[in-house]
Design an enzyme around this catalytic site. Structure first.
Site, PDB file in Angstrom:
ATOM      1  CE  LYS A   1      37.204  27.873  46.911  1.00  0.00           C
ATOM      2  NZ  LYS A   1      36.712  27.056  45.788  1.00  0.00           N
TER       3      LYS A   1
ATOM      4  CB  SER B   1      32.844  27.292  46.173  1.00  0.00           C
ATOM      5  OG  SER B   1      34.026  26.727  45.645  1.00  0.00           O
TER       6      SER B   1
ATOM      7  CB  SER C   1      34.385  26.195  42.534  1.00  0.00           C
ATOM      8  OG  SER C   1      33.232  25.678  43.138  1.00  0.00           O
TER       9      SER C   1
END
Lengths: 488, 476, 98
Positions: free
Chosen positions: A79, A154, A178
């Site tokens: 990420k 996210s 997330s």
């Protein structure tokens, strides 16, 4: 079966038997990304050259017997809020669109040391503030099951990449769901570990007391393998625990006999889509058929978890994001009149709307005159919520429920309704508030053939029970083998 | 109407740890700009603070040495404000649970001892340095100092004059130096003071509106700024005006202060518990261990000088005003049989020379044992007092030991009677009237003639012998 | 308590943000809505809780591992300065007036 469809454990065995080379595997994955990513938008950066170099280096070390980890040679994605030395780490924001850190996050060091090969950096909501990956400055990531829909967020890029075979596994971060929510929207395994199990050093902070890094994988076994590699104390993060973590693969046991599984009545109320409720109740049946006992419990404080979560998260965020003023790194406003104009415009031009909204909310709840009513109150509520979960765990070994009240929704459908978006975090945020571990695993498809996630919540530092329960579910169902049809 | 001042001090002292408070960069003063820095102290994304254990221990020691209670539960907090010298946009400090609280120190005022209460001592991080371009329209930032550990010592408003404030500050400085937690160099900014001042009619219980004075970098500044501010406030009130609650900046060159910001634009710092650092639980064992490690403190040392060495209060006070001075005295006194002389030499000539030459104790080019030997030379009658002063100067010039200096320059006292008699004869020959004057009963001629003889021997004559011979010669 | 334009102005100033008129109007509404949603928390009885209770809940974990006072090499300045002007000696900003 193609290489990207394999799990870590399968590939690891192929690599160690020399049936495939790491270069070949890396090459294949890069080809897969090339083919798919213009449509899916999982990656912000792809590090082709570094990946091939690293693959060659790791292969040599493997041949010499220097590297023997189950992750050796396994291609991964990370990420884009986890710092990678020499590689853009943008947090999905214009603000950091030129930020190349001179250091690696603790977890990145650990994964490099185990010989895992980095393919690139994955898309996300700006500063991890969102649950659809729509607020990324760079691009929208599409759900591999239906490209008109969001992948969740996210860590949307992290979940979509694993499901689409653009990475064998990935790392995400979870502040209020997330990792788990995109795992559930995309149909993979996502673990939010206990707060403190994994070092946050190098994870760009959203809300320090809630953030935690975790793996997204195809299977529970893979999850245990990655967790083994990244867990453990880091002297650079004083909130990381010093307890010795167990070998999580030892918990891969197909057995839930006698286990008490708690189902809070607040987790299956009418706010949850019927398909999802049915899938959860079906999971309960799977467990009870295997000899577990289902205990109905109640967590009355659930109606307060979302405001509590947002007040704490946004207060911390407003402070964590104060360092982005153009002075030291990141985006800078051009032609400033003076220092004040420079900082203000840098921040106003560098941050997107949702980030600004959250900074303002966080500033408000900490500001003089409102601190007691909001921030301090939320700290007290946090203690009460934690107490209630601790109490619930006196009645059961694990708690199960949905991850989200809905399955993946259409792109653009909710982006303009912040409260609606915040409220849908209700089942994921209590885990972060209380610092608990929780996992999302696939447990079915809804009427639109979209994945449904089952959430398993454990006691603090009891990832083993979650892994054991999830593994048992996986061994006795076929949901984890469902893959989207990507026409390639 | 008479007015009295009510003064409180907020003192910042940099702790003398080797590494910074939250990262492993050096705390060394100076250095090329931005070379004592890393991603943590420049606030780069994803970095986290790792609290230095020594910071906590030094702060606890400071608390113990100032009679504070050490909090068993404490935490760090974020103080949020934007300023370019603050890389994270917040300073990690302590808000409602400081490490140490409710202490005091004692100072000497003109006629009594006075207790100044300490409200709290907390730890925090220092900020960087901002420089302003002369030619261009830019400012430049050096983060070398960012993250150097500080303690902030907040007094109660128990101080009533500039002189008391100075004594209080000197006492704090001595204590922090004695316990070795800060070098307290005001000129390098490792000791800084902000002062809160208000005035009120003498005897009133009501507190006046207060101002805060910043940027006080020397004892002199503290003293002058307080004097000036008290005078300003009294003047404002007497002319029918009102004191604004404001922060003022002291300009040492101009000798005046000017307002920086008023209460209206007071900052809203939004303090909240630092989530990157777990709270601190201070165990009793730690406090006990640190208590044992504390050396003798200035007050105790002063008492010992009075009782053990029989020094006057005042001398003992001066000698314990700084650790270096006190250590120098202690070392010399230990080796000498004439402690009174040691004290006199240090308090007199040594402090004078240091002052004249603008030197610190650490700059003294010879060890304490040389002063012991100098005193021995006098006591044994090898040199006389006035020669000794010259030898002491030469010791500062050269760093050589007194025996060698005396030998090299031939400074031993002249005791040879026949030689001294010759000198006297010559002096009398050169001053023929003096003999007559003496015979007329003018005894003061003796002094004159001794002076002349001393001059002739370049001050080396043994004054006692000289006197004897002269009187004998005059009586003949 | 209603969120007014003045409150938005005040917190935007604290947060070092400059909002366009349109953004400002939107924030008044959106932040107002979220804050009234947060107000739900006021119903919760927290009278028996200390605000710091959560942080001290697990003493084993609180028992912190502080860092030893050891100096390590700092980073090369070039890697720390802003990437757009890392050949300078200082971080450079528009003039700061005190």
């Amino acid at each position: 079966m193609q290489l990207h469809e394999y799990t870590i454990s399968e590939l690891s065995s192929l690599i160690s038997k020399k049936e495939i080379s790491i270069l070949e595997l890396t090459q294949h994955m890069l080809g897969r990304i090339e083919k798919l990513d213009s449509e899916l938008g999982c990656y912000i950066s792809i590090v082709e050259d570094q990946a091939m170099e690293q693959a060659a280096k790791v292969q040599k070390m493997l041949d010499k017997g220097i590297l023997t980890s189950p992750l050796t040679g396994i291609p991964m994605g990370i990420k884009d809020n986890i710092c990678t030395e020499g590689i853009l780490t943008s947090c999905g924001s214009k603000m950091l669109s030129n930020f190349v850190p001179p250091y690696n996050a603790h977890v990145v060091k650990k994964l490099y040391n185990s010989g895992s090969v980095l393919l690139g950096k994955l898309n996300m909501d700006e500063y991890a503030m969102g649950s659809s990956t729509e607020s990324s400055y760079f691009k929208k990531t599409r759900n591999p099951w239906d490209t008109e829909r969001v992948p969740g967020g996210s860590s949307g890029g992290s979940a979509a990449a694993v499901v689409a075979g653009e990475a064998i596994y990935s790392l995400g971060s979870d502040t209020g769901g997330s990792i788990r929510q995109p795992a559930s929207f995309c149909g993979c395994v996502g673990l939010k570990p206990t707060y403190g199990l994994i070092s946050r050093f190098g994870l760009v902070s959203y809300a320090s007391s809630l953030d935690q890094i975790g793996p997204l994988t195809k299977t529970v076994t893979d999850c245990a393998l990655v967790l083994n590699a990244i867990a453990g104390h880091d002297p650079m993060d004083l909130t990381s625990s010093r307890r010795i973590h167990p070998d999580y693969t030892k918990a891969l046991i197909n057995d839930v006999k006698g286990m008490k599984i708690g189902l809070p009545r607040e987790f299956i109320d009418d706010s949850v889509e019927k398909n999802i409720r049915d899938a959860i109740l079906n999971a309960v049946k799977v467990f009870t058929d295997l000899g577990a006992e289902c205990v109905e419990i109640s967590i009355p404080v659930m109606e307060y978890v979302v405001p509590t979560y947002y007040i704490i998260a946004l207060a911390e965020a407003s402070s964590n994001l104060a360092r982005y003023d153009g002075v030291k790194f990141g985006y800078r406003a051009s032609n400033p009149k003076d220092i004040l104009d420079f900082c203000k415009r840098t921040r106003s031009e560098g941050f997107g709307t949702e980030v600004k909204r959250r900074i303002l909310l966080g500033t408000y709840v900490l500001s003089s005159g409102y601190y007691d009513a909001y921030y301090k109150k939320a700290l007290k509520a946090r203690a009460i919520i934690t107490r209630e979960f601790n109490k619930a765990f006196e009645q059961c070994d694990i708690i199960i429920g949905p991850v989200s009240p809905t399955t993946a929704y259409k792109i653009g459908e909710k982006i303009n309704d912040p409260i609606q978006m915040y409220m849908e975090d209700i089942f994921t945020v209590p885990v972060n508030i209380a610092g608990l571990p929780a996992m999302s695993i696939p447990c079915g498809l809804d009427n639109n053939s979209l994945p449904i996630g089952l959430q398993l919540l454990g006691k603090r530092f009891d990832e083993q029970t979650i892994i054991k329960t999830a593994y048992t579910f996986e061994q006795n169902t076929e949901f984890h083998n469902l893959r989207p049809n990507l026409n390639v | 109407m008479n007015y009295e001042a009510v003064i409180g001090l907020e003192v910042h002292a940099e702790l003398s740890t080797k590494s910074k408070i939250y990262c492993s960069c050096t705390t060394e003063f100076g250095g090329e700009p931005n070379t004592h820095c890393c991603p943590v102290c420049t606030g780069m994304p994803g970095t986290l603070p790792a609290l230095n254990r020594k910071t906590v221990e030094y702060a606890i020691k400071a608390g113990l040495a100032t009679n504070c209670t050490i909090s068993p539960f404490t935490k760090q907090d974020r103080k949020n404000y934007f300023y370019p010298d603050l890389p994270k946009g917040y300073q990690i400090s302590q808000y409602d649970l400081p490490l140490c609280k409710d202490g005091f120190v004692e100072i000497e005022t003109e006629n009594e001892k006075k207790r100044i209460r300490i409200n709290r001592i907390h730890i925090e991080e220092d900020a960087g340095k901002l420089l302003h371009g002369e030619e261009d329209n830019n400012s430049y930032i050096d983060y070398n100092r960012t993250g150097v550990p500080l303690i902030e010592i907040v007094s109660e408003p128990d101080i009533s004059s500039a002189r008391e404030a100075k004594s209080y500050l000197e006492k704090l400085k001595a204590i922090l130096q004695f316990i070795n937690v800060s070098d307290c160099k005001m000129e390098e900014g490792s000791l800084r003071a902000d002062v809160n001042i208000s005035v009120r009619p003498k005897g009133s219980n009501h507190l006046g509106e207060r101002t805060e004075m910043k940027n006080l970098n020397s004892f002199r500044s503290v003293y002058r700024a307080i004097e000036s501010e008290i005078a300003r406030q009294i003047h404002v009130i007497k002319s029918g005006g009102k004191i604004n609650q404001e922060t003022r900046r002291w300009d040492e060159n101009k000798g005046e202060s000017y307002p920086m910001r008023s209460k209206e634009d007071a900052q809203d710092y939004r303090y909240f518990p630092e989530p990157d650092l777990p709270p601190l639980i201070i165990k009793n064992e730690l406090v006990e261990r640190l208590k044992k490690e504390l050396p003798e403190l200035p007050d105790a040392r002063k008492q010992r000088y009075v009782s053990e060495y029989g020094l006057p209060e005042y001398d003992a006070q001066v000698l314990t005003s700084s650790k270096e001075l006190s250590d120098f005295f202690e070392e010399t006194a230990k080796q000498s049989t004439n402690v009174k002389a040691v004290s006199n030499w240090i308090m007199g000539d040594m402090l004078r020379i240091l002052n004249e030459r603008n030197l610190e104790i650490v700059d003294i080019p010879f060890p304490p044992s040389y002063l012991v030997r100098l005193i021995t030379l006098i006591d044994k009658g090898v040199i006389n007092g006035s020669t000794a002063k010259n030898v002491f100067d030469l010791m500062f010039d050269t760093g050589k030991d007194p025996d060698n200096i005396v030998k090299e320059h031939g400074l031993e006292m002249l005791k040879d009677q026949s030689f001294l008699l010759e000198v006297i004869e010559k002096v009398i020959r050169d001053n023929p009237n003096s003999l007559d004057d003496y015979k007329k009963g003018q005894k003061k001629v003796i002094g004159f003639l001794v002076g002349q003889a001393m001059k002739a021997t370049k001050g080396k004559a043994d004054p006692q012998i000289l006197n004897q011979i002269l009187i004998k010669r005059l009586e003949d | 308590m209603a969120i007014t334009k003045e409150i938005i102005d005040y917190i935007a100033k604290l947060a070092m943000l400059q909002l366009s008129n349109e953004e400002q109007d939107n924030m008044v509404i959106e932040i107002g809505q979220v804050i009234s949603y947060f107000d739900k928390l006021k119903e919760l009885d927290t009278s028996d809780v200390d605000a710091m209770e959560f942080f001290f809940m697990d003493e084993d974990e609180v028992e912190s591992s502080l860092r030893d006072d050891i100096v390590k090499e700092s980073y090369p300045r070039k890697q720390l300065l802003h990437s757009e002007e890392n050949d300078l000696e200082y971080f450079r900003v528009p003039k700061v007036v005190e």
